[in-house]
Design a protein around this motif. Structure first.
Motif, PDB file in Angstrom:
ATOM      1  N   ILE A  47       0.862  -1.182   0.000  1.00 57.62           N
ATOM      2  CA  ILE A  47       0.000   0.000   0.000  1.00 57.62           C
ATOM      3  C   ILE A  47       0.894   1.226   0.000  1.00 57.62           C
ATOM      4  N   THR A  48       0.634   2.144  -0.930  1.00 59.47           N
ATOM      5  CA  THR A  48       1.463   3.334  -1.078  1.00 59.47           C
ATOM      6  C   THR A  48       0.625   4.502  -1.585  1.00 59.47           C
ATOM      7  N   ALA A  70      -3.228   4.353  -2.604  1.00 59.79           N
ATOM      8  CA  ALA A  70      -4.266   4.820  -1.682  1.00 59.79           C
ATOM      9  C   ALA A  70      -4.619   6.292  -1.915  1.00 59.79           C
ATOM     10  N   GLU A  71      -5.647   6.710  -1.211  1.00 54.56           N
ATOM     11  CA  GLU A  71      -6.104   8.103  -1.151  1.00 54.56           C
ATOM     12  C   GLU A  71      -6.589   8.638  -2.490  1.00 54.56           C
ATOM     13  N   GLY A  72      -6.898   7.750  -3.431  1.00 47.64           N
ATOM     14  CA  GLY A  72      -7.423   8.178  -4.723  1.00 47.64           C
ATOM     15  C   GLY A  72      -6.435   8.977  -5.552  1.00 47.64           C
ATOM     16  N   LEU A  73      -5.154   8.843  -5.224  1.00 50.35           N
ATOM     17  CA  LEU A  73      -4.142   9.610  -5.943  1.00 50.35           C
ATOM     18  C   LEU A  73      -3.942   9.059  -7.349  1.00 50.35           C
ATOM     19  N   ASP A  74      -3.485   9.919  -8.234  1.00 49.96           N
ATOM     20  CA  ASP A  74      -3.298   9.545  -9.631  1.00 49.96           C
ATOM     21  C   ASP A  74      -2.170   8.537  -9.807  1.00 49.96           C
ATOM     22  N   ILE A  75      -2.360   7.668 -10.771  1.00 47.22           N
ATOM     23  CA  ILE A  75      -1.329   6.721 -11.178  1.00 47.22           C
ATOM     24  C   ILE A  75      -0.885   7.143 -12.572  1.00 47.22           C
ATOM     25  N   ASP A  76       0.418   7.372 -12.730  1.00 46.49           N
ATOM     26  CA  ASP A  76       0.950   7.785 -14.029  1.00 46.49           C
ATOM     27  C   ASP A  76       0.635   6.750 -15.099  1.00 46.49           C
ATOM     28  N   ASP A  77       0.421   7.236 -16.311  1.00 49.04           N
ATOM     29  CA  ASP A  77       0.185   6.336 -17.439  1.00 49.04           C
ATOM     30  C   ASP A  77       1.360   5.389 -17.648  1.00 49.04           C
ATOM     31  N   ASP A  78       2.591   5.891 -17.439  1.00 50.10           N
ATOM     32  CA  ASP A  78       3.780   5.051 -17.596  1.00 50.10           C
ATOM     33  C   ASP A  78       3.770   3.893 -16.594  1.00 50.10           C
ATOM     34  N   THR A  79       3.254   4.146 -15.411  1.00 53.80           N
ATOM     35  CA  THR A  79       3.156   3.101 -14.383  1.00 53.80           C
ATOM     36  C   THR A  79       2.189   2.013 -14.840  1.00 53.80           C
ATOM     37  N   ILE A  80       1.081   2.437 -15.394  1.00 50.92           N
ATOM     38  CA  ILE A  80       0.072   1.488 -15.866  1.00 50.92           C
ATOM     39  C   ILE A  80       0.642   0.630 -16.993  1.00 50.92           C
ATOM     40  N   VAL A  81       1.342   1.267 -17.926  1.00 45.08           N
ATOM     41  CA  VAL A  81       1.953   0.532 -19.046  1.00 45.08           C
ATOM     42  C   VAL A  81       2.959  -0.486 -18.526  1.00 45.08           C
ATOM     43  N   LYS A  82       3.823  -0.069 -17.589  1.00 41.01           N
ATOM     44  CA  LYS A  82       4.834  -0.987 -17.022  1.00 41.01           C
ATOM     45  C   LYS A  82       4.161  -2.144 -16.293  1.00 41.01           C
ATOM     46  N   SER A  93      -7.475   2.945  -4.515  1.00 42.08           N
ATOM     47  CA  SER A  93      -8.510   3.054  -3.494  1.00 42.08           C
ATOM     48  C   SER A  93      -8.619   4.504  -3.037  1.00 42.08           C
ATOM     49  N   GLN A  94      -9.820   4.888  -2.682  1.00 38.17           N
ATOM     50  CA  GLN A  94     -10.039   6.211  -2.110  1.00 38.17           C
ATOM     51  C   GLN A  94      -9.672   6.238  -0.623  1.00 38.17           C
ATOM     52  N   LEU A  95      -9.553   5.070  -0.022  1.00 33.61           N
ATOM     53  CA  LEU A  95      -9.245   4.983   1.404  1.00 33.61           C
ATOM     54  C   LEU A  95      -7.790   5.343   1.684  1.00 33.61           C
ATOM     55  N   SER A  96      -7.522   5.708   2.925  1.00 32.73           N
ATOM     56  CA  SER A  96      -6.148   5.993   3.335  1.00 32.73           C
ATOM     57  C   SER A  96      -5.384   4.687   3.539  1.00 32.73           C
ATOM     58  N   TYR A  98      -3.888   3.835   6.178  1.00 34.81           N
ATOM     59  CA  TYR A  98      -4.274   3.382   7.513  1.00 34.81           C
ATOM     60  C   TYR A  98      -5.574   2.574   7.457  1.00 34.81           C
ATOM     61  N   GLN A  99      -6.559   3.096   6.760  1.00 38.28           N
ATOM     62  CA  GLN A  99      -7.844   2.397   6.666  1.00 38.28           C
ATOM     63  C   GLN A  99      -7.690   1.057   5.949  1.00 38.28           C
ATOM     64  N   LEU A 100      -6.925   1.058   4.858  1.00 26.20           N
ATOM     65  CA  LEU A 100      -6.705  -0.187   4.117  1.00 26.20           C
ATOM     66  C   LEU A 100      -5.982  -1.225   4.966  1.00 26.20           C
ATOM     67  N   ALA A 101      -4.949  -0.790   5.685  1.00 27.34           N
ATOM     68  CA  ALA A 101      -4.208  -1.719   6.546  1.00 27.34           C
ATOM     69  C   ALA A 101      -5.121  -2.308   7.615  1.00 27.34           C
ATOM     70  N   GLY A 102      -5.980  -1.490   8.181  1.00 25.90           N
ATOM     71  CA  GLY A 102      -6.918  -1.971   9.187  1.00 25.90           C
ATOM     72  C   GLY A 102      -7.878  -3.006   8.627  1.00 25.90           C
ATOM     73  N   GLN A 103      -8.379  -2.756   7.433  1.00 24.45           N
ATOM     74  CA  GLN A 103      -9.289  -3.710   6.808  1.00 24.45           C
ATOM     75  C   GLN A 103      -8.585  -5.030   6.477  1.00 24.45           C
ATOM     76  N   LEU A 104      -7.340  -4.938   6.034  1.00 23.72           N
ATOM     77  CA  LEU A 104      -6.581  -6.151   5.753  1.00 23.72           C
ATOM     78  C   LEU A 104      -6.336  -6.945   7.033  1.00 23.72           C
ATOM     79  N   TYR A 105      -6.065  -6.254   8.113  1.00 20.28           N
ATOM     80  CA  TYR A 105      -5.877  -6.907   9.401  1.00 20.28           C
ATOM     81  C   TYR A 105      -7.168  -7.636   9.808  1.00 20.28           C
ATOM     82  N   ASP A 106      -8.305  -6.956   9.600  1.00 22.31           N
ATOM     83  CA  ASP A 106      -9.594  -7.555   9.936  1.00 22.31           C
ATOM     84  C   ASP A 106      -9.877  -8.789   9.077  1.00 22.31           C
ATOM     85  N   LEU A 107      -9.323  -8.824   7.875  1.00 22.55           N
ATOM     86  CA  LEU A 107      -9.498  -9.994   6.993  1.00 22.55           C
ATOM     87  C   LEU A 107      -8.592 -11.163   7.426  1.00 22.55           C
ATOM     88  N   GLY A 108      -7.701 -10.885   8.368  1.00 26.32           N
ATOM     89  CA  GLY A 108      -6.816 -11.934   8.844  1.00 26.32           C
ATOM     90  C   GLY A 108      -5.437 -11.922   8.198  1.00 26.32           C
TER      91      GLY A 108
END
Length: 110
Positions: A47-48, A70-82, A93-96, A98-108
């Protein structure tokens, strides 16, 4: 847990589908790429807030199961191509981090 199921449970937006049968065995949260290179483990879900093309290179090097920008930030087109070229699972994800890590923890996934 398979990354496809993780993505569904967390309602992640799939940007690039790599190996959706990849097993998520841990989580790494980090934005400092040198730290991610030295600490992320194969099978981690990374998560970054970074969206530039170095993310794809680090994901490939560390053999993470996938990357979530995370945080709904843009992903460069070059990143998508790579990510497409290298078969890297890439999500957004629009989530932070922190929120994503918490949800992953809850998933086990610890």
């Amino acid at each position: 847990m398979k990354i496809k199921k993780v993505a569904s449970e967390l309602e992640l937006e799939r940007v690039v589908a790599g190996d959706e049968a990849a097993e998520v065995t841990g989580v790494h949260v980090g934005d400092l790429l040198s730290n991610v290179m030295s600490r992320a483990q194969a099978g981690d879900l990374w998560i970054t807030i970074q969206g530039h093309q170095n993310v794809a290179a680090i994901a490939l090097l560390t053999e993470v199961a996938g990357v979530v920008v995370a945080e709904g930030l843009d992903i460069d087109d070059d990143t998508i191509v790579k990510a497409e070229e290298k078969g890297i699972n890439l999500y957004q994800s629009q989530l932070s981090s922190y929120q994503l890590a918490g949800q992953l923890y809850d998933l086990g996934i610890k």
